[in-house]
Design an enzyme around this catalytic site. Structure first.
Site, PDB file in Angstrom:
ATOM      1  N   PHE A  45       0.949  -0.897  -0.058  1.00  0.00           N
ATOM      2  CA  PHE A  45      -0.072  -0.044  -0.083  1.00  0.00           C
ATOM      3  C   PHE A  45       0.915   1.257  -0.120  1.00  0.00           C
ATOM      4  O   PHE A  45       1.596   1.524   1.007  1.00  0.00           O
ATOM      5  CB  PHE A  45      -0.958   0.110   1.264  1.00  0.00           C
ATOM      6  CG  PHE A  45      -2.059   1.206   1.156  1.00  0.00           C
ATOM      7  CD1 PHE A  45      -2.979   0.788   0.055  1.00  0.00           C
ATOM      8  CD2 PHE A  45      -2.069   2.246   1.810  1.00  0.00           C
ATOM      9  CE1 PHE A  45      -4.091   1.880   0.027  1.00  0.00           C
ATOM     10  CE2 PHE A  45      -2.849   3.360   1.400  1.00  0.00           C
ATOM     11  CZ  PHE A  45      -4.073   2.970   0.706  1.00  0.00           C
ATOM     12  N   ARG A  60      -1.313  13.030   0.058  1.00  0.00           N
ATOM     13  CA  ARG A  60      -1.218  13.048  -1.649  1.00  0.00           C
ATOM     14  C   ARG A  60      -0.115  14.239  -1.894  1.00  0.00           C
ATOM     15  O   ARG A  60       0.487  14.038  -3.105  1.00  0.00           O
ATOM     16  CB  ARG A  60      -2.665  13.817  -2.221  1.00  0.00           C
ATOM     17  CG  ARG A  60      -3.734  12.690  -1.904  1.00  0.00           C
ATOM     18  CD  ARG A  60      -4.706  13.369  -2.699  1.00  0.00           C
ATOM     19  NE  ARG A  60      -6.081  12.676  -2.388  1.00  0.00           N
ATOM     20  CZ  ARG A  60      -6.584  11.382  -3.017  1.00  0.00           C
ATOM     21  NH1 ARG A  60      -5.781  10.853  -3.811  1.00  0.00           N
ATOM     22  NH2 ARG A  60      -7.711  11.047  -2.553  1.00  0.00           N
TER      23      ARG A  60
HETATM   24  P1  IMP Z   1      -8.690  -0.732  -9.005  1.00  0.00           P
HETATM   25  O1  IMP Z   1      -7.782  -1.185  -9.947  1.00  0.00           O
HETATM   26  O2  IMP Z   1     -10.084  -0.479  -9.319  1.00  0.00           O
HETATM   27  O3  IMP Z   1      -8.567  -1.828  -7.820  1.00  0.00           O
HETATM   28  O4  IMP Z   1      -8.516   0.397  -8.033  1.00  0.00           O
HETATM   29  C1  IMP Z   1      -7.385   1.419  -8.308  1.00  0.00           C
HETATM   30  C2  IMP Z   1      -7.265   2.341  -7.329  1.00  0.00           C
HETATM   31  O5  IMP Z   1      -7.515   2.011  -5.801  1.00  0.00           O
HETATM   32  C3  IMP Z   1      -6.551   3.522  -7.656  1.00  0.00           C
HETATM   33  O6  IMP Z   1      -6.870   4.620  -8.361  1.00  0.00           O
HETATM   34  C4  IMP Z   1      -6.343   4.088  -6.209  1.00  0.00           C
HETATM   35  O7  IMP Z   1      -7.197   5.390  -6.038  1.00  0.00           O
HETATM   36  C5  IMP Z   1      -6.572   3.017  -5.344  1.00  0.00           C
HETATM   37  N1  IMP Z   1      -5.465   2.321  -4.792  1.00  0.00           N
HETATM   38  C6  IMP Z   1      -5.166   0.942  -5.046  1.00  0.00           C
HETATM   39  N2  IMP Z   1      -3.793   0.833  -4.354  1.00  0.00           N
HETATM   40  C7  IMP Z   1      -3.568   1.784  -3.635  1.00  0.00           C
HETATM   41  C8  IMP Z   1      -2.389   2.315  -2.934  1.00  0.00           C
HETATM   42  O8  IMP Z   1      -1.640   1.457  -2.537  1.00  0.00           O
HETATM   43  N3  IMP Z   1      -2.425   3.288  -2.288  1.00  0.00           N
HETATM   44  C9  IMP Z   1      -3.360   4.295  -2.465  1.00  0.00           C
HETATM   45  N4  IMP Z   1      -4.664   4.046  -3.293  1.00  0.00           N
HETATM   46  C10 IMP Z   1      -4.696   2.931  -3.813  1.00  0.00           C
END
Ligand code: IMP
Ligand code: MG
Length: 184
Positions: free
Chosen positions: A157, A170
């Protein structure tokens, strides 16, 4: 190698420095420029995480470029999404017949980008590509790959350079990890 961040950010360590990010973003910008053969481009940033990546990537691209932004929400808070994705801010401008590059912070499960790709393709762009600053292939649920990837990482993460934990961090210039020393 990891380095400590500022004392105000106890419990964080750097995964990629601002310098490493800048170098990689410059390479991606050159690749995007080359692939466009002089044609115009619309960059579509996914709010809010991709804002800083889009700002830097845009300046590394030398073809005629405009910006648009979308925002999505995924049901379920925290680090794990439940699966359903909803568009909460749509495109401002038509993309039909245009070259579109979706700019996203992280390609994780792939649910967000699969959803965006599906709805953008309904608008019949000339081309539709994806740039993801980070890719976590081990987390994938939907079959989707980015055309441009900054860094491939394991299931960690991360925060900083646009990416948040509960909306914080951010503004960190580096991509960081939370360590066991983190106060929360
Ligand atoms: P997914 O591919 O739909 O699962 O989601 C991607 C989104 O999840 C990204 O655009 C981020 O906003 C959030 N996300 C996924 N992993 C992380 C992380 O390690 N840190 C912060 N946000 C994350
Ligand atoms: Mg995001």
């Amino acid at each position: 190698m990891t380095t400590a961040v500022s004392p105000a950010h106890r419990g964080l360590e750097i995964l990629y420095t601002r310098r490493q990010i800048a170098d990689r973003v410059a390479e991606i910008g050159a690749e995007v420029t080359r692939d466009l053969n002089g044609e115009q481009l619309i960059l579509v940033g996914v709010l809010k995480g991709a804002a800083l990546f889009l700002a830097d990537l845009a300046r590394a691209i030398t073809v005629d470029t405009t910006f648009d932004f979308v925002a999505v929400s995924s049901y379920g808070k925290g680090q794990n999404t439940s699966g359903a994705v909803k568009l909460i801010k749509d495109l401002d401008h038509p993309i039909e017949g245009k070259n579109v590059l979706i700019v996203e912070d992280i390609l994780d499960t792939g649910l967000t980008l699969s959803y965006l790709r599906k709805i953008f393709l309904q608008h019949r762009p000339k081309s539709l590509r994806i740039a993801a600053l980070l890719d976590k292939p081990s987390r994938r649920i939907e079959k989707i790959e980015a055309d441009y990837v900054g860094f491939r990482i394991p299931n960690l993460f991360v925060i900083g350079y646009g990416m948040d934990y509960a909306e914080r961090y951010r503004n960190l210039p580096d991509i960081c990890l939370m360590t066991s020393d983190h106060p929360e």
